[in-house]
Design a protein around this motif. Structure first.
Motif, mmCIF file in Angstrom:
data_model
loop_
_atom_site.group_PDB
_atom_site.id
_atom_site.type_symbol
_atom_site.label_atom_id
_atom_site.label_comp_id
_atom_site.label_asym_id
_atom_site.label_seq_id
_atom_site.Cartn_x
_atom_site.Cartn_y
_atom_site.Cartn_z
ATOM 1 N N ARG A 91 -34.838 -9.171 33.636
ATOM 2 C CA ARG A 91 -33.588 -9.753 33.177
ATOM 3 C C ARG A 91 -32.684 -8.619 32.685
ATOM 4 O O ARG A 91 -33.131 -7.516 32.437
ATOM 5 C CB ARG A 91 -33.828 -10.744 32.040
ATOM 6 C CG ARG A 91 -34.464 -10.106 30.818
ATOM 7 C CD ARG A 91 -34.557 -11.042 29.635
ATOM 8 N NE ARG A 91 -35.152 -10.336 28.505
ATOM 9 C CZ ARG A 91 -36.430 -10.379 28.166
ATOM 10 N NH1 ARG A 91 -37.272 -11.103 28.887
ATOM 11 N NH2 ARG A 91 -36.890 -9.697 27.145
ATOM 12 N N GLY A 92 -31.416 -8.950 32.512
ATOM 13 C CA GLY A 92 -30.504 -7.953 31.955
ATOM 14 C C GLY A 92 -29.112 -8.084 32.521
ATOM 15 O O GLY A 92 -28.885 -8.721 33.547
ATOM 16 N N ASP A 93 -28.180 -7.467 31.812
ATOM 17 C CA ASP A 93 -26.766 -7.502 32.162
ATOM 18 C C ASP A 93 -26.328 -6.058 32.394
ATOM 19 O O ASP A 93 -26.120 -5.307 31.439
ATOM 20 C CB ASP A 93 -25.985 -8.155 31.022
ATOM 21 C CG ASP A 93 -24.504 -8.303 31.318
ATOM 22 O OD1 ASP A 93 -23.968 -7.506 32.108
ATOM 23 O OD2 ASP A 93 -23.879 -9.206 30.741
ATOM 24 N N LYS A 94 -26.223 -5.661 33.663
ATOM 25 C CA LYS A 94 -25.914 -4.262 33.970
ATOM 26 C C LYS A 94 -24.518 -3.860 33.518
ATOM 27 O O LYS A 94 -24.308 -2.725 33.086
ATOM 28 C CB LYS A 94 -26.068 -4.012 35.479
ATOM 29 C CG LYS A 94 -27.524 -3.964 35.937
ATOM 30 C CD LYS A 94 -27.643 -3.390 37.343
ATOM 31 C CE LYS A 94 -29.103 -3.189 37.718
ATOM 32 N NZ LYS A 94 -29.256 -2.535 39.040
ATOM 33 N N ALA A 95 -23.578 -4.781 33.590
ATOM 34 C CA ALA A 95 -22.216 -4.453 33.159
ATOM 35 C C ALA A 95 -22.196 -4.182 31.660
ATOM 36 O O ALA A 95 -21.567 -3.218 31.194
ATOM 37 C CB ALA A 95 -21.266 -5.584 33.520
ATOM 38 N N GLU A 98 -21.461 -0.687 29.476
ATOM 39 C CA GLU A 98 -20.539 -0.669 28.335
ATOM 40 C C GLU A 98 -21.218 -0.056 27.106
ATOM 41 O O GLU A 98 -20.623 0.758 26.387
ATOM 42 C CB GLU A 98 -20.080 -2.088 28.033
ATOM 43 C CG GLU A 98 -19.165 -2.205 26.819
ATOM 44 C CD GLU A 98 -18.873 -3.643 26.446
ATOM 45 O OE1 GLU A 98 -18.697 -3.907 25.237
ATOM 46 O OE2 GLU A 98 -18.832 -4.506 27.347
ATOM 47 N N LEU A 99 -22.478 -0.430 26.864
ATOM 48 C CA LEU A 99 -23.210 0.094 25.712
ATOM 49 C C LEU A 99 -23.483 1.585 25.853
ATOM 50 O O LEU A 99 -23.454 2.324 24.857
ATOM 51 C CB LEU A 99 -24.530 -0.671 25.535
ATOM 52 C CG LEU A 99 -24.414 -2.112 25.054
ATOM 53 C CD1 LEU A 99 -25.777 -2.791 25.095
ATOM 54 C CD2 LEU A 99 -23.826 -2.187 23.650
ATOM 55 N N VAL A 100 -23.758 2.048 27.056
ATOM 56 C CA VAL A 100 -23.958 3.485 27.284
ATOM 57 C C VAL A 100 -22.729 4.258 26.822
ATOM 58 O O VAL A 100 -22.836 5.299 26.162
ATOM 59 C CB VAL A 100 -24.264 3.766 28.774
ATOM 60 C CG1 VAL A 100 -24.136 5.255 29.086
ATOM 61 C CG2 VAL A 100 -25.662 3.279 29.132
ATOM 62 N N LEU A 120 -30.657 -4.593 23.897
ATOM 63 C CA LEU A 120 -29.423 -5.370 23.759
ATOM 64 C C LEU A 120 -28.932 -5.888 25.102
ATOM 65 O O LEU A 120 -28.449 -7.026 25.201
ATOM 66 C CB LEU A 120 -28.353 -4.509 23.091
ATOM 67 C CG LEU A 120 -28.590 -4.185 21.606
ATOM 68 C CD1 LEU A 120 -27.725 -3.014 21.166
ATOM 69 C CD2 LEU A 120 -28.316 -5.423 20.738
ATOM 70 N N ALA A 121 -29.062 -5.077 26.143
ATOM 71 C CA ALA A 121 -28.595 -5.480 27.474
ATOM 72 C C ALA A 121 -29.533 -6.483 28.131
ATOM 73 O O ALA A 121 -29.163 -7.123 29.111
ATOM 74 C CB ALA A 121 -28.438 -4.252 28.369
#
Length: 298
Positions: A108-112, A116-118, A146-147
């Motif tokens: 799972r995860g949100d790459k966008a 942004e967090l990076v 978090l992602a």
């Protein structure tokens, strides 16, 4: 789906003759930011290891969204993400490789949002893990958690190694997670961090649950440590409201000050103070002042 993100009943862990966690009863509601507080050795990390299924309870049970962790650790892990205070990653991989691997492992995860967090955490994802500082390794783990958009985020001393700007960015990200309905369990000995994030806290000492308190109750026990040096003998300040004298000798006195410093300042007007140092009291000092040494639950 359970209304409770975490339910612990009679949770106990013994390591030989050592009782690390003593019949912990604790409930964390879904969508809550819950703090787990206590001095070193209080049982915080043991409780988290039991929550993660990394250790087996000697007695009692713990559930994540109604899932018995001991019986169904894989199902439980699908609902959570974890960041320890000491992060171990693959030294030969880059930060980007680690983030990709952790996302593929969790499924799972949100790459966008990850990208942004990076940027927000000022992480260079092209560098290999072996070249990163402790703080930057911590960033990799925080970004991955978090992602993940996991229903439950478990943080054990998560800002260890981060500078103040990155600590602030972490707090913003936690607030974003709660706005999305995620649940946060935060273990920390930093009262200001807990004060900024948590709505409720559990206080642990010597493996026992001392009390569960709201944030307002925590503010009521918050205090500062004040060290004073005087020209001549130190005055007797024990009767001043909100003052607890921790140490007094010759021209020196150390105080625990609660509820503001106005009464203390008024008491010092007729004295000659040569040095005044103040700092937020450590959690150990707060426990000592509130419960005394070796305190047990009421």
């Amino acid at each position: 789906m359970s209304d409770f993100a975490i339910e612990a009943h009679g949770l106990t862990k013994r390591f030989g003759a050592t009782l690390a966690l003593d019949h912990l009863d604790l409930v964390v509601e879904a969508g809550e930011v819950f703090g787990l507080l206590g001095p070193n050795g209080a049982g915080k990390t043991t409780a988290i290891r039991l929550l993660l299924g990394l250790a087996r309870a000697s007695e009692g049970s713990i559930r994540v969204f109604g899932i018995d962790v001991a019986a169904n650790p894989v199902r439980a892990h699908r609902r959570l993400a974890y960041v320890p205070g000491e992060v171990s990653l693959w030294p030969g991989l880059t930060g980007h490789d680690c983030l990709e691997l952790m996302m593929s492992l969790s499924g799972r995860g949100d790459k966008a949002y990850r990208s942004e967090l990076v940027d927000r955490f000022h992480l260079d994802p092209t560098r290999k893990i072996r070249t990163l500082s402790k703080g930057n390794r911590q960033k990799v783990a925080l970004i991955a958690a978090l992602a993940s958009r996991a229903d439950l985020l478990v943080f054990d001393e998560p800002t260890s190694g981060l500078d103040p700007l990155m600590e602030r960015e972490f707090r913003v990200a936690v607030q974003e997670a709660t706005q999305r309905g995620q649940t946060i369990l935060l273990s920390s000995h930093i009262l200001s961090e807990v004060d900024a994030l948590c709505s409720k806290v559990a206080l642990l000492q010597n493996g026992k649950l001392i009390e569960v308190a709201t944030l307002d109750a925590m503010r009521a026990i918050a205090s500062v440590r004040v060290d004073l040096e005087f020209e001549g003998p130190a005055p007797d300040l024990a009767a001043v409201p909100g003052i607890k004298v921790m140490e007094q000798r010759d021209g020196h006195v150390s105080l625990q000050v609660s509820g503001g410093t106005q009464a203390l300042m008024a008491a010092l007007r007729s004295t000659t103070v040569t040095s005044l140092l103040s700092r937020e009291a450590s959690l150990e000092e707060l426990f000592f002042a509130r419960y005394g040494p070796g305190a047990t639950p009421p």
